[in-house]
Scaffold this active site. Structure first.
Site, PDB file in Angstrom:
ATOM      1  N   THR A 172       0.891  -1.215   0.110  1.00 38.88           N
ATOM      2  CA  THR A 172      -0.001   0.020  -0.207  1.00 38.88           C
ATOM      3  C   THR A 172       0.852   1.227  -0.014  1.00 38.88           C
ATOM      4  OG1 THR A 172      -1.623  -1.269   1.103  1.00 38.88           O
ATOM      5  CG2 THR A 172      -1.913   1.054   1.160  1.00 38.88           C
ATOM      6  N   GLU A 200      -3.880  -2.968  -3.393  1.00 37.16           N
ATOM      7  CA  GLU A 200      -3.917  -4.419  -2.523  1.00 37.16           C
ATOM      8  C   GLU A 200      -2.651  -4.886  -2.725  1.00 37.16           C
ATOM      9  OE1 GLU A 200      -5.264  -7.455  -0.274  1.00 37.16           O
ATOM     10  OE2 GLU A 200      -5.665  -5.500  -0.304  1.00 37.16           O
ATOM     11  N   SER A 245     -10.589  -3.875   5.690  1.00 37.58           N
ATOM     12  CA  SER A 245      -9.342  -3.550   5.278  1.00 37.58           C
ATOM     13  C   SER A 245      -8.541  -3.124   6.501  1.00 37.58           C
ATOM     14  CB  SER A 245      -9.530  -1.988   4.521  1.00 37.58           C
ATOM     15  OG  SER A 245      -8.347  -1.378   4.322  1.00 37.58           O
ATOM     16  N   GLY A 305       1.457  -2.107   4.165  1.00 34.95           N
ATOM     17  CA  GLY A 305       1.786  -3.468   4.635  1.00 34.95           C
ATOM     18  C   GLY A 305       0.904  -4.512   4.907  1.00 34.95           C
ATOM     19  N   GLY A 306      -0.344  -4.123   4.403  1.00 38.06           N
ATOM     20  CA  GLY A 306      -1.366  -5.227   4.885  1.00 38.06           C
ATOM     21  C   GLY A 306      -1.908  -5.431   5.938  1.00 38.06           C
TER      22      GLY A 306
END
Length: 560
Positions: A378, A398, A439, A460-461
């Site tokens: 991201t 994503e 999210s 960093g998800g």
């Protein structure tokens, strides 16, 4: 307030472009060219939201594998005049034609992540452009076409490829479709650091947005190109999906850590609620009593993350579709129950999600942890203006390279945000039409005595919450300099024994955790990329810092 201000090392005219101190405005982002664009907007009299909008468009050019026209995101805004924080929800949404079993093969097995995340069916309705338009109309002062112009100049005139491109291209070539390969690796030769690159197709797209506005994506030519591209590849996104997409302006969620107030987006954002829960669990252990590099600190972090993220995986979802035990998750007695599972002798193999429903007088059943692979990248950026307004955005396609699908003739990648849903039916975060996937994006503001003192966030998800939390405890508990707080080695632990770690983690601490049942991959890896600005309310100074894991910068403006 002084506890996180007094040890700042940044000085005016510092030669390190990832540190800055100023008194008239500040911008921080993951790419230097984009930070310069935002700083120029502030210099021209724009406010924090104007700067963030301009940075988003600039990043679409210089960091196109992490964000862009096809991205989604959350924007956090603080209005210093009204003393009010607002969330602009530009998150992606599932198309109407989505099927609950679309990621299940004919044999009833989950389609492998690589296959499903690079297919046209993984593309969600992109929300960041509508989010930026809404934010600008509500809180900005400059025109959209003016804020897009610096990005047009970058796309038309070109810029130097930075080292981040080398990694993204050379390690992720397999994720790219033909159009993306033609741009990132023309004639089969990957672009390399120092190469001069232009993106005339993206420049054309930006010119269309300048002339016709964001409607060109949701109701016009750009949207038509997206839909046509996806339909040729068995995608499900339609023009109707784009036309019906709406951005919500929401109230934030508020929590606390010691004497500080922490303000974040709430559900369907799962990162904000998890950050608050993680901080409340950590608060009871008074981490300041342990050395910053000690095994005790990392042990508590690792176990607290497991406690928090198991709850996130079990209970988070789109509140329009599912009930979330938010009161229970943050209830003091539930937090104490979770804290008691940290036993100080080993990795507690009994850790699972808890049952927060019991703490809000509900008979709902305990949830179930469903772990699955999601994207890992991201970008985050933030700005503070001369009037004390703050804006921050975490924006993403994503996975790095998103779906790998670049819209022919338009120069931008499409997201694969539908892989943020759990791939099987029957879960809080399972796929449904018009539903938001959970999210982890966590743009964060911190207040002391009602005044803002910090804005930060990270990509960093699933690791985003861990990165933000660790920087916060380095600042609040260890009273570190902002840049040092960002650079201090971080860890990430989810539900398994495996702990991701950054270079520089103390070897003795690592050895101790291994003895306690944790496992570490052989190689360290960067965890997140925190961009932050500290606000000294006593003296009017701003301290900015960018994380060294990307080629970013912090740039400040000073009064003449």
């Amino acid at each position: 307030m002084k506890t996180i201000i007094k040890n700042q090392k940044a000085r005016k005219n510092d030669t390190n472009k990832q540190r800055a101190v100023a008194d008239y405005g500040m911008v921080a982002s993951a790419v230097d060219e984009a930070t310069k664009v935002g700083a120029a907007v502030l210099r021209q009299g724009g406010n924090a939201m104007d700067a963030v909008v301009a940075v988003q468009f600039a990043l679409s050019v210089v960091e196109p594998f992490n964000t862009g026209i096809g991205a989604s995101g959350y924007i956090l805004h603080y209005d210093n005049n009204k003393k009010e924080t607002t969330v602009i929800n530009g998150h992606s949404q599932a198309p109407k034609a989505i099927q609950e079993d679309m990621f299940i093969d004919r044999d009833g097995n989950i389609i492998p992540h690589f296959e499903r995340s690079t297919h046209a069916s993984a593309v969600a309705i992109p929300g960041i452009m509508k989010g930026m338009e809404t934010a600008l109309n509500e809180f900005g002062t400059m025109s959209l076409d003016k804020l897009i112009e610096p990005a047009v100049a970058l796309a038309e005139n070109g810029f130097k490829v930075n080292w981040q491109w080398d990694y993204a291209i050379q390690t992720l070539m397999l994720r790219m479709g033909d159009e993306a390969k033609a741009f990132f690796a023309p004639d089969g030769m990957p672009r390399v650091e120092g190469e001069w690159v232009k993106n005339p197709n993206l420049a054309k797209t930006l010119r269309i947005l300048q002339k016709k506005g964001i409607d060109a994506l949701y109701h016009g030519e750009i949207g038509d190109a997206i839909v046509e591209t996806l339909q040729k590849m068995e995608g499900i996104l339609t023009k109707e999906d784009l036309q019906n997409y709406q951005v919500d302006i929401e109230k934030p969620m508020t929590g606390s850590y010691k004497e500080y107030e922490v303000v974040v987006p709430g559900p369907p954002n799962g990162g904000g609620p998890s950050l608050i829960q993680l901080l409340k669990i950590l608060e009871g252990f008074h981490l300041e009593q342990y050395q910053v590099a000690s095994w005790e600190k990392y042990y508590v972090l690792a176990e607290a993350m497991r406690l928090t993220f198991s709850d996130k995986l079990a209970y988070m979802g789109d509140p329009e579709f599912v009930d979330i035990p938010m009161k229970g998750l943050h209830h003091p007695d539930y937090i104490k129950e979770r804290q008691n599972l940290i036993n100080w002798t080993s990795r507690n193999t009994e850790i699972d999600c808890g049952n927060p429903w019991l703490y809000q007088e509900s008979t709902n059943k305990k949830g179930e942890v469903k772990d699955f692979e999601t994207g890992g990248e991201t970008t985050h950026f933030t700005a503070v203006d001369r009037w004390g307004n703050i804006a921050a955005c975490t924006s993403s396609i994503e996975h790095v390279m998103g779906s790998g699908i670049m819209v022919p003739g338009y120069g931008f990648l499409l997201n694969n945000d539908l892989t943020d849903f759990y791939p099987e039916p029957g879960h809080n975060n399972s796929i449904e039409p018009k539903k938001y996937p959970v999210s982890a994006k966590t743009p964060t503001f911190v207040f002391k005595d009602g005044k803002p003192v910090l804005t930060l966030g990270s990509p960093g998800g699933p690791t985003i919450v861990a990165s933000v939390a660790q920087v916060l405890i380095h600042l609040i508990d260890y009273k570190m300099d902002l840049k040092d707080a960002i650079e201090e080695p971080r860890i990430y632990n989810s539900t398994a024994p495996l702990v991701w770690w950054e270079e520089g983690l103390d070897q003795s601490a690592k050895n101790k955790l291994e003895q306690m049942g944790f496992e570490f991959p052989e190689l360290a890896k960067p965890i997140g990329n925190v961009q932050a600005i500290l606000i000294d309310q006593d003296h009017g100074d701003l301290y900015g810092a960018a994380d060294s894991t990307r080629p970013g910068s912090a740039i400040g403006l000073n009064r003449e």
